[in-house]
Design an enzyme around this catalytic site. Structure first.
Site, mmCIF file in Angstrom:
data_model
loop_
_atom_site.group_PDB
_atom_site.id
_atom_site.type_symbol
_atom_site.label_atom_id
_atom_site.label_comp_id
_atom_site.label_asym_id
_atom_site.label_seq_id
_atom_site.Cartn_x
_atom_site.Cartn_y
_atom_site.Cartn_z
ATOM 1 N N ARG A 1 0.853 -1.176 0.000
ATOM 2 C CA ARG A 1 0.000 0.000 0.000
ATOM 3 C C ARG A 1 0.895 1.234 0.000
ATOM 4 O O ARG A 1 2.094 1.140 0.232
ATOM 5 C CB ARG A 1 -0.884 0.004 1.243
ATOM 6 N N LYS B 1 -1.330 -7.434 11.539
ATOM 7 C CA LYS B 1 -2.639 -7.283 12.184
ATOM 8 C C LYS B 1 -3.730 -6.895 11.203
ATOM 9 O O LYS B 1 -4.905 -7.007 11.531
ATOM 10 C CB LYS B 1 -2.554 -6.320 13.362
ATOM 11 N N ARG C 1 -11.439 -2.619 19.199
ATOM 12 C CA ARG C 1 -10.727 -3.119 20.374
ATOM 13 C C ARG C 1 -10.327 -1.958 21.289
ATOM 14 O O ARG C 1 -10.586 -1.989 22.498
ATOM 15 C CB ARG C 1 -9.471 -3.892 19.924
ATOM 16 N N ARG C 2 -9.717 -0.924 20.729
ATOM 17 C CA ARG C 2 -9.290 0.197 21.576
ATOM 18 C C ARG C 2 -10.496 0.911 22.175
ATOM 19 O O ARG C 2 -10.462 1.331 23.333
ATOM 20 C CB ARG C 2 -8.422 1.166 20.767
ATOM 21 N N GLY D 1 -8.027 7.583 9.293
ATOM 22 C CA GLY D 1 -6.942 8.240 8.580
ATOM 23 C C GLY D 1 -5.611 7.672 9.005
ATOM 24 O O GLY D 1 -5.526 6.907 9.963
ATOM 25 N N VAL E 1 -1.555 7.750 10.282
ATOM 26 C CA VAL E 1 -0.970 8.249 11.521
ATOM 27 C C VAL E 1 -0.870 9.779 11.530
ATOM 28 O O VAL E 1 -1.263 10.439 12.494
ATOM 29 C CB VAL E 1 0.423 7.596 11.724
ATOM 30 N N CYS F 1 -15.124 -8.520 11.827
ATOM 31 C CA CYS F 1 -14.570 -7.176 11.999
ATOM 32 C C CYS F 1 -15.274 -6.417 13.106
ATOM 33 O O CYS F 1 -14.829 -5.367 13.523
ATOM 34 C CB CYS F 1 -14.655 -6.396 10.704
HETATM 35 N N1 LIG Z 1 -4.905 -0.752 11.116
HETATM 36 C C1 LIG Z 1 -3.860 0.139 10.796
HETATM 37 C C2 LIG Z 1 -2.541 -0.342 11.299
HETATM 38 N N2 LIG Z 1 -2.041 -1.531 10.932
HETATM 39 C C3 LIG Z 1 -0.852 -1.715 11.563
HETATM 40 C C4 LIG Z 1 -0.607 -0.597 12.333
HETATM 41 C C5 LIG Z 1 0.562 -0.369 13.194
HETATM 42 C C6 LIG Z 1 1.784 -1.203 12.926
HETATM 43 C C7 LIG Z 1 1.717 -2.610 13.421
HETATM 44 O O1 LIG Z 1 0.871 -2.969 14.264
HETATM 45 O O2 LIG Z 1 2.563 -3.393 12.974
HETATM 46 C C8 LIG Z 1 -1.671 0.290 12.158
HETATM 47 C C9 LIG Z 1 -1.846 1.624 12.770
HETATM 48 C C10 LIG Z 1 -2.078 1.597 14.251
HETATM 49 O O3 LIG Z 1 -2.807 0.736 14.766
HETATM 50 O O4 LIG Z 1 -1.530 2.456 14.945
#
Ligand SMILES: NCc1[nH]cc(CCC(=O)O)c1CC(=O)O
Length: 309
Positions: free
Chosen positions: A11, A85, A133-134, A152, A154, A244
Site C-alpha cells: 500500500r 494485524k 478493540r481500543r 486516517g 498516523v 470485523c
Molecule cells: N490498522 C492500521 C494499522 N495496521 C498496523 C498498524 C501499526 C503497525 C503494526 O501494528 O505493525 C496500524 C496503525 C495503528 O494501529 O496504529
C-alpha cells in the site's frame, strides 16, 4: 542471485512504504542484491480509498489486501508486505504468509494532547479511535470517556489531535517507531490492561505457495519467535472468526521453546470482558491459540460474538 528481479507490492501509506523499504533493505543486505533488482510497487486498496466511515461498518474481509493479493496471484508482483494485524486469517487460495520480520514493540501507545498518562485524562474527556478493540478497552477502564471515531493514517490522526478535536488517541508503538515518530508517544500501555491486537507490531510477507525462488530468498528473513507467536495469535483469531465487529486482543510471547499467550474478547461498550491464558511448547503454537479461543468462548457463553452484530 545477482540477476534476481523482484517486485514487492505494498500500500502507499507512509507506514506501508516504510515496511516495504525495510523488507527491501533486508533482502538486499541478506543476499547482496543490487538496489535496482528490487522494485517497490505501490497499490491503492479499498481500505485506502474509503476514508469517511469506520472500517468496521464497511465490513468485508481484506479491505487492505485484496488488490495486492490479486497482483500476487497473477504474478505481477512476487511478494507483498503487510502489517500482520491487518491480515485476514483466511488468505486467497495459493497464497500464504511465508515470513515474519522480527516483531517491534507490540504495545499500544497513548498520545495525550495535554496529559502524559491515560489515567490523567480529566473526567468526561474525549479520545479518538476507530479500532473497536481500543474503543472497548478504553470504555472498560474509563466509562466516563467519550470515544469518537477517528480514521486516517498516523499523520492525519496526530493532526486532528493537535487541532484539539480530541484529548487523546491511541496508535501502535510499532508503527510510530517505523515512521520515526516515537517522540509523540505519551505513554506505553501495559498489555495486561490494554492488550494489543493479534499480530500487532509484526511485518508479514505474503507469497505464492510453492514459489521456490521466493521461499529461498525469504527463509533467512523469517524470525522464528515472531513466526511462532503469530501462528498462535492468528489461530486464536481464526477460531473466534475474527468478525470485523468483535473487539479481540491477543498476544503470545516466546521464551526458548515455550510459548505463553494472553487473550481477551469484549463487548463493544467494554461492559463485558473475558480473559484467557494459555501456554505450552512452541511446537503447539496453533493448538494453544485455538484452545484459548475455545475456552474464552465457553466462558463468554453462547451467542457472545453475535449478541451485538
Ligand atoms: N490498522 C492500521 C494499522 N495496521 C498496523 C498498524 C501499526 C503497525 C503494526 O501494528 O505493525 C496500524 C496503525 C495503528 O494501529 O496504529
Amino acid at each position: 542471485m545477482q540477476t534476481a528481479s523482484l517486485k514487492i507490492g505494498t500500500r502507499g501509506s507512509p507506514l506501508a512504504l516504510a515496511q516495504a523499504h525495510e523488507t527491501k533493505r533486508r533482502l538486499k543486505d541478506t543476499h547482496g542484491l543490487a538496489d535496482d533488482t528490487i522494485e517497490i510497487v505501490v497499490m491503492s486498496t479499498a481500505g485506502d480509498r474509503i476514508q469517511d466511515r469506520p472500517l468496521s461498518e464497511v465490513g468485508g474481509k481484506g479491505l487492505f489486501t485484496q488488490e495486492i493479493e490479486e497482483s500476487l496471484s497473477d504474478g505481477r508482483i512476487d511478494l507483498a508486505v503487510h502489517s500482520s494485524k491487518d491480515m485476514p486469517t483466511v488468505l486467497p487460495e495459493g497464497l500464504h504468509l511465508s515470513a515474519f520480520l522480527e516483531r517491534e514493540d507490540p504495545r499500544d501507545a497513548f498520545i495525550g494532547r495535554d496529559v502524559k498518562r491515560l489515567t490523567d485524562l480529566p473526567e468526561g474527556a474525549t479520545v479518538g479511535s476507530s479500532s473497536l478493540r481500543r474503543q472497548a478497552l478504553i470504555r472498560r477502564i474509563r466509562p466516563d470517556i467519550t470515544v469518537v471515531n477517528f480514521r486516517g493514517n498516523v499523520e492525519t490522526r496526530l493532526r486532528k489531535l493537535g487541532e484539539g478535536q480530541v484529548d487523546g488517541t491511541f496508535l501502535a508503538c510499532a508503527g510510530l517507531k517505523r515512521l520515526g515518530m516515537e517522540h509523540v508517544i505519551s505513554e506505553l500501555l501495559d498489555p495486561t490492561l490494554f492488550p494489543p491486537a493479534p499480530g500487532q507490531g509484526a511485518i508479514a510477507i505474503e507469497s505464492r505457495i510453492g514459489d521456490a525462488r521466493i521461499d529461498a530468498l525469504l527463509a533467512p528473513l523469517d524470525h522464528r519467535d515472531t513466526h511462532v507467536a503469530l501462528t498462535c495469535e492468528r489461530a486464536f483469531l481464526a477460531r473466534l472468526d475474527g468478525s470485523c465487529r468483535t473487539p479481540i486482543a491477543g498476544l503470545a510471547k516466546v521464551s526458548g521453546d515455550q510459548l505463553s499467550f494472553s487473550g481477551m474478547i469484549l463487548t463493544p461498550d467494554g461492559g463485558e470482558a473475558h480473559e484467557v491464558q494459555g501456554e505450552g511448547s512452541i511446537a503447539d503454537a496453533a493448538a494453544i491459540g485455538t484452545d484459548a479461543a475455545e475456552r474464552v468462548l465457553a466462558q463468554a457463553g453462547p451467542g457472545f460474538l453475535s449478541s451485538w452484530s
